[in-house]
Design a protein around this motif. Structure first.
Motif, PDB file in Angstrom:
ATOM      1  N   ARG A  30      21.859   1.123  44.766  1.00  0.00           N
ATOM      2  CA  ARG A  30      21.830   0.334  43.528  1.00  0.00           C
ATOM      3  C   ARG A  30      21.337  -1.091  43.711  1.00  0.00           C
ATOM      4  NH1 ARG A  30      25.930   1.825  39.366  1.00  0.00           N
ATOM      5  NH2 ARG A  30      25.989  -0.417  39.010  1.00  0.00           N
ATOM      6  N   ASN A  31      21.049  -1.529  44.910  1.00  0.00           N
ATOM      7  CA  ASN A  31      20.598  -2.907  45.115  1.00  0.00           C
ATOM      8  C   ASN A  31      19.089  -2.964  45.305  1.00  0.00           C
ATOM      9  OD1 ASN A  31      23.218  -3.894  44.972  1.00  0.00           O
ATOM     10  ND2 ASN A  31      23.551  -3.636  47.163  1.00  0.00           N
ATOM     11  N   VAL A  32      18.343  -2.316  44.419  1.00  0.00           N
ATOM     12  CA  VAL A  32      16.891  -2.274  44.480  1.00  0.00           C
ATOM     13  C   VAL A  32      16.364  -2.528  43.076  1.00  0.00           C
ATOM     14  CG1 VAL A  32      14.877  -0.822  44.951  1.00  0.00           C
ATOM     15  CG2 VAL A  32      16.838  -0.730  46.474  1.00  0.00           C
ATOM     16  N   ILE A  33      15.328  -3.347  42.966  1.00  0.00           N
ATOM     17  CA  ILE A  33      14.788  -3.684  41.650  1.00  0.00           C
ATOM     18  C   ILE A  33      14.336  -2.440  40.906  1.00  0.00           C
ATOM     19  CG2 ILE A  33      12.800  -4.751  40.525  1.00  0.00           C
ATOM     20  CD1 ILE A  33      13.081  -7.132  42.208  1.00  0.00           C
ATOM     21  N   ASN A  34      13.632  -1.537  41.584  1.00  0.00           N
ATOM     22  CA  ASN A  34      13.106  -0.357  40.895  1.00  0.00           C
ATOM     23  C   ASN A  34      14.217   0.477  40.283  1.00  0.00           C
ATOM     24  OD1 ASN A  34      10.651  -1.250  41.741  1.00  0.00           O
ATOM     25  ND2 ASN A  34      10.075   0.589  42.847  1.00  0.00           N
ATOM     26  N   THR A  35      15.326   0.654  41.001  1.00  0.00           N
ATOM     27  CA  THR A  35      16.442   1.425  40.463  1.00  0.00           C
ATOM     28  C   THR A  35      17.099   0.703  39.292  1.00  0.00           C
ATOM     29  OG1 THR A  35      16.853   2.300  42.681  1.00  0.00           O
ATOM     30  CG2 THR A  35      18.599   2.579  41.062  1.00  0.00           C
ATOM     31  N   ASP A  36      17.309  -0.588  39.424  1.00  0.00           N
ATOM     32  CA  ASP A  36      17.909  -1.354  38.329  1.00  0.00           C
ATOM     33  C   ASP A  36      17.013  -1.366  37.097  1.00  0.00           C
ATOM     34  OD1 ASP A  36      20.087  -1.926  39.929  1.00  0.00           O
ATOM     35  OD2 ASP A  36      19.237  -3.801  40.675  1.00  0.00           O
ATOM     36  N   MET A  37      15.709  -1.476  37.300  1.00  0.00           N
ATOM     37  CA  MET A  37      14.793  -1.495  36.169  1.00  0.00           C
ATOM     38  C   MET A  37      14.740  -0.148  35.466  1.00  0.00           C
ATOM     39  SD  MET A  37      13.672  -4.452  35.559  1.00  0.00           S
ATOM     40  CE  MET A  37      12.535  -3.880  34.311  1.00  0.00           C
ATOM     41  N   THR A  38      14.973   0.936  36.191  1.00  0.00           N
ATOM     42  CA  THR A  38      15.034   2.252  35.539  1.00  0.00           C
ATOM     43  C   THR A  38      16.164   2.295  34.520  1.00  0.00           C
ATOM     44  OG1 THR A  38      14.136   3.325  37.513  1.00  0.00           O
ATOM     45  CG2 THR A  38      15.301   4.713  35.956  1.00  0.00           C
ATOM     46  N   VAL A  39      17.329   1.737  34.885  1.00  0.00           N
ATOM     47  CA  VAL A  39      18.457   1.684  33.952  1.00  0.00           C
ATOM     48  C   VAL A  39      18.148   0.757  32.781  1.00  0.00           C
ATOM     49  CG1 VAL A  39      20.894   1.097  33.746  1.00  0.00           C
ATOM     50  CG2 VAL A  39      20.062   2.189  35.828  1.00  0.00           C
ATOM     51  N   ILE A  40      17.523  -0.384  33.062  1.00  0.00           N
ATOM     52  CA  ILE A  40      17.213  -1.342  31.998  1.00  0.00           C
ATOM     53  C   ILE A  40      16.205  -0.752  31.017  1.00  0.00           C
ATOM     54  CG2 ILE A  40      16.159  -3.595  31.543  1.00  0.00           C
ATOM     55  CD1 ILE A  40      17.354  -4.567  34.177  1.00  0.00           C
ATOM     56  N   ARG A  41      15.216  -0.035  31.515  1.00  0.00           N
ATOM     57  CA  ARG A  41      14.231   0.570  30.598  1.00  0.00           C
ATOM     58  C   ARG A  41      14.852   1.649  29.734  1.00  0.00           C
ATOM     59  NH1 ARG A  41      10.981   1.412  35.495  1.00  0.00           N
ATOM     60  NH2 ARG A  41       9.995  -0.564  36.024  1.00  0.00           N
ATOM     61  N   ARG A  42      15.749   2.443  30.308  1.00  0.00           N
ATOM     62  CA  ARG A  42      16.440   3.440  29.484  1.00  0.00           C
ATOM     63  C   ARG A  42      17.249   2.762  28.389  1.00  0.00           C
ATOM     64  NH1 ARG A  42      17.612   6.689  34.328  1.00  0.00           N
ATOM     65  NH2 ARG A  42      19.661   5.726  34.391  1.00  0.00           N
ATOM     66  N   ARG A  43      17.899   1.645  28.735  1.00  0.00           N
ATOM     67  CA  ARG A  43      18.649   0.907  27.726  1.00  0.00           C
ATOM     68  C   ARG A  43      17.706   0.324  26.669  1.00  0.00           C
ATOM     69  NH1 ARG A  43      23.732  -1.300  27.224  1.00  0.00           N
ATOM     70  NH2 ARG A  43      23.826  -2.367  25.221  1.00  0.00           N
ATOM     71  N   TRP A  44      16.532  -0.101  27.081  1.00  0.00           N
ATOM     72  CA  TRP A  44      15.540  -0.604  26.132  1.00  0.00           C
ATOM     73  C   TRP A  44      15.212   0.461  25.091  1.00  0.00           C
ATOM     74  CZ3 TRP A  44       9.738  -1.643  27.686  1.00  0.00           C
ATOM     75  CH2 TRP A  44       9.038  -2.056  26.563  1.00  0.00           C
ATOM     76  N   MET A  45      14.980   1.674  25.547  1.00  0.00           N
ATOM     77  CA  MET A  45      14.652   2.745  24.598  1.00  0.00           C
ATOM     78  C   MET A  45      15.865   3.102  23.728  1.00  0.00           C
ATOM     79  SD  MET A  45      11.451   3.479  24.852  1.00  0.00           S
ATOM     80  CE  MET A  45      11.258   1.688  24.966  1.00  0.00           C
ATOM     81  N   ALA A  46      17.080   2.976  24.276  1.00  0.00           N
ATOM     82  CA  ALA A  46      18.271   3.232  23.461  1.00  0.00           C
ATOM     83  C   ALA A  46      18.401   2.177  22.362  1.00  0.00           C
ATOM     84  CB  ALA A  46      19.517   3.242  24.345  1.00  0.00           C
ATOM     85  N   GLU A  47      18.114   0.919  22.670  1.00  0.00           N
ATOM     86  CA  GLU A  47      18.146  -0.132  21.658  1.00  0.00           C
ATOM     87  C   GLU A  47      17.014   0.054  20.652  1.00  0.00           C
ATOM     88  OE1 GLU A  47      20.354  -2.403  21.203  1.00  0.00           O
ATOM     89  OE2 GLU A  47      21.524  -2.366  23.054  1.00  0.00           O
ATOM     90  N   MET A  48      15.853   0.491  21.134  1.00  0.00           N
ATOM     91  CA  MET A  48      14.723   0.718  20.240  1.00  0.00           C
ATOM     92  C   MET A  48      15.037   1.780  19.204  1.00  0.00           C
ATOM     93  SD  MET A  48      12.113   3.129  19.628  1.00  0.00           S
ATOM     94  CE  MET A  48      12.275   4.100  21.117  1.00  0.00           C
ATOM     95  N   ALA A  49      15.758   2.833  19.617  1.00  0.00           N
ATOM     96  CA  ALA A  49      16.024   3.946  18.712  1.00  0.00           C
ATOM     97  C   ALA A  49      16.939   3.557  17.561  1.00  0.00           C
ATOM     98  CB  ALA A  49      16.628   5.114  19.489  1.00  0.00           C
ATOM     99  N   VAL A  50      17.792   2.557  17.749  1.00  0.00           N
ATOM    100  CA  VAL A  50      18.710   2.158  16.680  1.00  0.00           C
ATOM    101  C   VAL A  50      18.252   0.871  16.004  1.00  0.00           C
ATOM    102  CG1 VAL A  50      20.664   3.276  17.801  1.00  0.00           C
ATOM    103  CG2 VAL A  50      20.195   0.873  18.284  1.00  0.00           C
ATOM    104  N   ARG A  51      17.071   0.354  16.365  1.00  0.00           N
ATOM    105  CA  ARG A  51      16.536  -0.825  15.711  1.00  0.00           C
ATOM    106  C   ARG A  51      15.881  -0.434  14.400  1.00  0.00           C
ATOM    107  NH1 ARG A  51      15.876  -4.499  19.916  1.00  0.00           N
ATOM    108  NH2 ARG A  51      14.564  -3.100  21.118  1.00  0.00           N
ATOM    109  N   GLU A  52      16.004  -1.287  13.416  1.00  0.00           N
ATOM    110  CA  GLU A  52      15.427  -0.954  12.107  1.00  0.00           C
ATOM    111  C   GLU A  52      13.905  -0.987  12.139  1.00  0.00           C
ATOM    112  OE1 GLU A  52      15.992  -2.127   7.398  1.00  0.00           O
ATOM    113  OE2 GLU A  52      16.856  -3.394   8.959  1.00  0.00           O
ATOM    114  N   ILE A  53      13.319  -1.937  12.862  1.00  0.00           N
ATOM    115  CA  ILE A  53      11.869  -2.073  12.980  1.00  0.00           C
ATOM    116  C   ILE A  53      11.532  -2.146  14.465  1.00  0.00           C
ATOM    117  CG2 ILE A  53       9.844  -3.468  12.424  1.00  0.00           C
ATOM    118  CD1 ILE A  53      11.310  -4.483   9.981  1.00  0.00           C
TER     119      ILE A  53
END
Length: 264
Positions: A30-53
């Motif tokens: 878990r102490n690698v940028i690539n692994t952390d960014m994978t989680v952050i990008r998934r969260r980005w798409m989760a926020e995108m799905a519930v965003r109005e625009i």
């Protein structure tokens, strides 16, 4: 080819081809940028799905596509320059071989050295092209997001969209990483010692940036904050669920209409 050149070339190929599998193995800690960014990008798409625009999400991804296109164009220019020397005939080779800073080598060995640089650049170009294609797929998925669907559908859709975005940006990272190894391969023209030092330095720099750099610590902190904070539904979805008509008592049976006339 001298033995020392063969050994250094084997070391370069090992670092170049096995860096990504080694990084995935290190990422389990878990102490690698690539692994952390994978989680952050998934969260980005989760926020995108519930965003109005989702306009902001499309703009951010469009910026990433422009960056990948710029790197791909630059890579293509470098490939053309290296290929021009490699396939330009004896005059082009002799003009380069005459430089005093280059290590003396036969024409065949010199062509092999340039070929390694060309292959490293070509692999990076293919990574950029594949990244651009996948990011375009992700743009289409963002545009087709069913904004007003039930929450379980939005969660599933966000997971599927993240599965498109993560490989796309991983391919972009692999293309950028190709510049590091192309520069290390170019150092072979200066001699095997310079080639070995450049290859080891590229590996050390990449690993340091992944695990010990200030950026890696900041990305790790962002991931920890996001993992503590759940996805908050926007007001448009809250009003949608609040405005749903409640089923009538009695199991949802229809209210009785006017009774039919009695027949004798």
């Amino acid at each position: 080819m001298p033995l020392i050149d063969l050994l250094v070339l084997a070391f370069f190929l090992f670092c170049w081809l096995f860096y990504e599998p080694m990084l995935k193995r290190l990422g389990k800690e878990r102490n690698v940028i690539n692994t952390d960014m994978t989680v952050i990008r998934r969260r980005w798409m989760a926020e995108m799905a519930v965003r109005e625009i989702a306009l902001l999400d499309g703009q951010l991804l469009g910026h990433a596509i422009n960056s990948a296109s710029f790197f791909a164009s630059s890579n293509l220019i470098l490939i053309a320059a290296a290929a021009g020397v490699l396939f330009g005939g004896d005059s082009a080779l002799k003009s380069i071989e005459g430089l005093a800073v280059l290590a003396p080598a036969s024409t065949l060995v010199f062509q092999i050295k340039l070929g390694v640089v060309l292959v490293a650049l070509a692999r990076g170009l293919l990574d950029f092209i594949w990244a651009i294609r996948q990011m375009n797929y992700c743009l289409a998925a963002i545009g087709a997001t069913p904004m007003w669907s039930p929450r379980p559908v939005l969660d599933e859709y966000a997971e599927a969209t993240g599965a498109i975005l993560n490989p796309a940006l991983s391919a972009f990272n692999a293309g950028v990483r190709g510049y590091y190894f192309a520069l290390a391969a170019a150092a072979w023209l200066l001699g095997p010692i310079a080639f070995a030092v450049a290859t080891g330095g590229a590996m050390a720099l990449l690993l340091w940036r992944q695990r010990r750099s200030p950026a890696s610590a900041a990305v790790r902190k962002v991931r920890q904050i996001l993992e503590r904070q759940p996805v908050v539904v926007g007001p448009h979805l809250e009003s949608k669920h609040a405005s749903k008509p409640k089923p009538p008592p009695g199991g949802g049976a229809r209210p009785a209409g006017p009774s039919a006339p009695h027949r004798p």
